[in-house]
Design a protein around this motif. Sequence first.
Motif, PDB file in Angstrom:
ATOM      1  N   LEU A   4       0.862  -1.184   0.000  1.00  0.00           N
ATOM      2  CA  LEU A   4       0.000   0.000   0.000  1.00  0.00           C
ATOM      3  C   LEU A   4       0.893   1.227   0.000  1.00  0.00           C
ATOM      4  CD1 LEU A   4      -2.482  -0.956   2.884  1.00  0.00           C
ATOM      5  CD2 LEU A   4      -2.778  -1.366   0.440  1.00  0.00           C
ATOM      6  N   THR A   6       0.340   5.542   0.823  1.00  0.00           N
ATOM      7  CA  THR A   6      -0.648   6.545   1.225  1.00  0.00           C
ATOM      8  C   THR A   6      -0.996   7.459   0.062  1.00  0.00           C
ATOM      9  OG1 THR A   6       1.159   7.898   2.082  1.00  0.00           O
ATOM     10  CG2 THR A   6      -0.051   6.556   3.678  1.00  0.00           C
ATOM     11  N   PHE A  11      -6.023   4.107  -1.118  1.00  0.00           N
ATOM     12  CA  PHE A  11      -5.374   3.772   0.143  1.00  0.00           C
ATOM     13  C   PHE A  11      -6.361   3.642   1.297  1.00  0.00           C
ATOM     14  CE2 PHE A  11      -3.600   4.984   4.253  1.00  0.00           C
ATOM     15  CZ  PHE A  11      -2.668   3.976   4.411  1.00  0.00           C
ATOM     16  N   GLU A  12      -7.229   4.656   1.433  1.00  0.00           N
ATOM     17  CA  GLU A  12      -8.131   4.678   2.589  1.00  0.00           C
ATOM     18  C   GLU A  12      -8.994   3.419   2.634  1.00  0.00           C
ATOM     19  OE1 GLU A  12      -7.907   6.560   5.160  1.00  0.00           O
ATOM     20  OE2 GLU A  12      -9.575   5.442   6.063  1.00  0.00           O
ATOM     21  N   PHE A  15      -6.804   0.316   3.410  1.00  0.00           N
ATOM     22  CA  PHE A  15      -6.325   0.326   4.791  1.00  0.00           C
ATOM     23  C   PHE A  15      -7.465   0.011   5.756  1.00  0.00           C
ATOM     24  CE2 PHE A  15      -4.854   2.561   8.691  1.00  0.00           C
ATOM     25  CZ  PHE A  15      -3.706   1.812   8.905  1.00  0.00           C
ATOM     26  N   ILE A 308       3.787  -0.641   3.725  1.00  0.00           N
ATOM     27  CA  ILE A 308       3.080   0.625   3.512  1.00  0.00           C
ATOM     28  C   ILE A 308       4.099   1.728   3.265  1.00  0.00           C
ATOM     29  CG2 ILE A 308       1.465   2.304   4.487  1.00  0.00           C
ATOM     30  CD1 ILE A 308       0.318   0.102   6.242  1.00  0.00           C
ATOM     31  N   VAL A 319      -0.894   6.294  10.703  1.00  0.00           N
ATOM     32  CA  VAL A 319      -1.185   4.924  10.259  1.00  0.00           C
ATOM     33  C   VAL A 319      -0.939   3.939  11.413  1.00  0.00           C
ATOM     34  CG1 VAL A 319      -0.290   3.073   8.769  1.00  0.00           C
ATOM     35  CG2 VAL A 319      -0.792   5.322   7.802  1.00  0.00           C
TER      36      VAL A 319
END
Lengths: 434, 434
Positions: A4, A6, A11-12, A15, A308, A319
């Motif tokens: 992943l 950001t 991403f959101e 995650f 990430i 995060v």
Amino acid sequence: MKRLATTDAQFEQAFAALLNDRSSVETSVAEPVRAILTDVRARGDAALCDYTNRFDNLNLKPETIRIDADDIAREAARVPQDLVEALAVAATRIESFHRAQAPRDLHYTDSDAVTLGMRWTPLDAVGLYVPGGKAAYPSSVLMNALPARVAGVSRIAMCVPCPGGVLNPLVLAAAQIAGVTEIYRVGGAQAVAALAYGTATIAPVDRIVGPGNAYVAEAKRQVFGHVGIDSIAGPSEVVIVADAHNDARFVALDLLAQAEHDELAQAVLITDDAVFANAVIGAVEHELRTLPRAAIASRSWEDHGVVILVRDWDEAVSVTNRLAPEHLEVMLDSPEVFAAGIRHAGAIFLGRYCPEAVGDYVGGPNHVLPTSRTARFASGLSVFDFLKRTTTIATGPDGLRRIGPAGVALAQAEGLDAHALSLSARLDALTGET
Amino acid sequence: MKRLATTDAQFEQAFAALLNDRSSVETSVAEPVRAILTDVRARGDAALCDYTNRFDNLNLKPETIRIDADDIAREAARVPQDLVEALAVAATRIESFHRAQAPRDLHYTDSDAVTLGMRWTPLDAVGLYVPGGKAAYPSSVLMNALPARVAGVSRIAMCVPCPGGVLNPLVLAAAQIAGVTEIYRVGGAQAVAALAYGTATIAPVDRIVGPGNAYVAEAKRQVFGHVGIDSIAGPSEVVIVADAHNDARFVALDLLAQAEHDELAQAVLITDDAVFANAVIGAVEHELRTLPRAAIASRSWEDHGVVILVRDWDEAVSVTNRLAPEHLEVMLDSPEVFAAGIRHAGAIFLGRYCPEAVGDYVGGPNHVLPTSRTARFASGLSVFDFLKRTTTIATGPDGLRRIGPAGVALAQAEGLDAHALSLSARLDALTGET
């Protein structure tokens, strides 16, 4: 392994799915566990022996449930001296840190002439569950038993399953070093039931701690309320925050140290450098070629590993807080600055020379830590798990005159007249006196 | 009401039955609660409204789940000024005691050049359950909300059932004084589900606290692990240890203050004087003639009340420890001496002018206390319920050289080679350097 960044548009969403995946611990063993608990509660030792025979392939009788002192001494004596010394180093450091945790009582008289106090007292009896077979770790025995001893618990009863009747010398040596002498060769939900409800052989305890499989976790959940329990342990996890100035192999080994625990374990790398991320991923793959537990570790890394990529360390803090990891390694130049922003983590390991394995064995703080994002509300095992608080209030006539009337008003407002009368009858008597 | 004397031949048997009776809290609502949790988790606000409609006779829509600020202000303004002042006295004293509880962080470097720490941080979000209807007590709002605020919790979400849509001005005034502004008119297992899993209207919390009925208790038990919970609250209980120098009416009123809570509440008198015991029993019967809640109180006293005659106070200490009462009143000349022997109790009230009602409202310590003999392992609500600990370990090259080798030995013995390598790879690099 998931990658992943950001900066990804998704991403959101990705995650959030990751978070949700780790926090939804569903159990499908509630019914069989309930049946075992009910049976052990009703039939005691007989049921305990039956289940041990069935699940652990061990023909147990009531008189062999307890591991006798001779067996413990003989098995513990088989442990090589260097390992006994390593256990002693660990025990000394664990005991020392947990002594530093011990809280102080409160006792003071306030401006209303009321004397208030809070006293910490140890539990009378604690049950320690130690997983059996390949997961029977001597370090777990130290981590569970020593905080209880430091707290002043007078009786510690340990249960460890012994499949096929095989005793684990290291576990028994660790018990010896930790001063645990009451040990039973039973495990699973049946051991939890025996500790909670008691049998003819195993007296009931007040709190049960220690990690275990899904059956043990569900059994602890079901006996909660009748006895205390620690947090429900899920698969282990680590988040490693590392910049490009680290040795990629060190980071890879730290990720694999998590991954080798369990196929469900989760190792997460957070870094700000894509080239470094690739170097770590390469190093993981390289180490997996020779790692003895590669089968487990590669399954964990493939299924649950995450890398990430973040823009900066502020993003990494955010995060990490959302992940609320059990273990957090901060491999940066000023790890304390990063750690100051962390609100949710079980244990933090600071610096490039402080891998999680330090804390697993010899750091001093406990390695029994909140998993599955429960560091949002839970803490690692500590002396606090083996102490409870009693508050005290002392008022004489003066104190009652000052604070009693407000109590009368509130009791009347709540419609609890005997409460109000228990205060006002005394206040009236005092008025009569003066 | 049962009468026991330690001199009875059958005392041990009768007393053991008493203990067993109070500690076996069986619940038969597990299945309906499971269905409600699953439904709210799946359908969110729609399910929450459906159950509220069905159980609370309140036609709720998603937009009316939250009690808006105007409603809170209007209802709170209806509370008479003297009660607002009484709530303020209580709030000030509760806040002050809970501030005194706040623990300190640890941070030190030991002789192995390892820096160890332990940090307390508040939870992000807490759910407060406040029982509805006749048991909607403003004092409970203060006792639950203020420790969370003192701990530094930034979001407190309160759920209170409002059967028939009726708001309780006192509860809302207490919320206002405690600084709670996020309040929902929902209760039962469905409210616990909403707090644990979240809905479109109610964001999920990290821990749920507060007393409730059997459905609420079972719901908390089932969501435990996903979120934190406080102890499962059972019926309330008091043990009063009193000599013959007390006013029998005061003791009787204190027993009835417990009994008036709930038919299942338990009031226990322990005394060394049979004549005084009879006087108290007579006074209880006398007060019951005029007590507004006599129907509840007399059922509790008849079914669960106990008078225990002891030979001396040492025996009383022993009996009390086995009862592990939620509340303990010590009405003796030197109550501190007696209390020093008590290992298990939620809260102790010392002296002849310190009835439990002091602690219910204005003493300062929390009135949310461990019931059903769980004071053996559990504590009253406190700032500790709203804080969690993160441990920290920092080692540089020096520290790792000193404690690392023992860690390598233990990791190898446990068959965790990546653990061992994560330490030994660094140790090797350091050796290469020097």
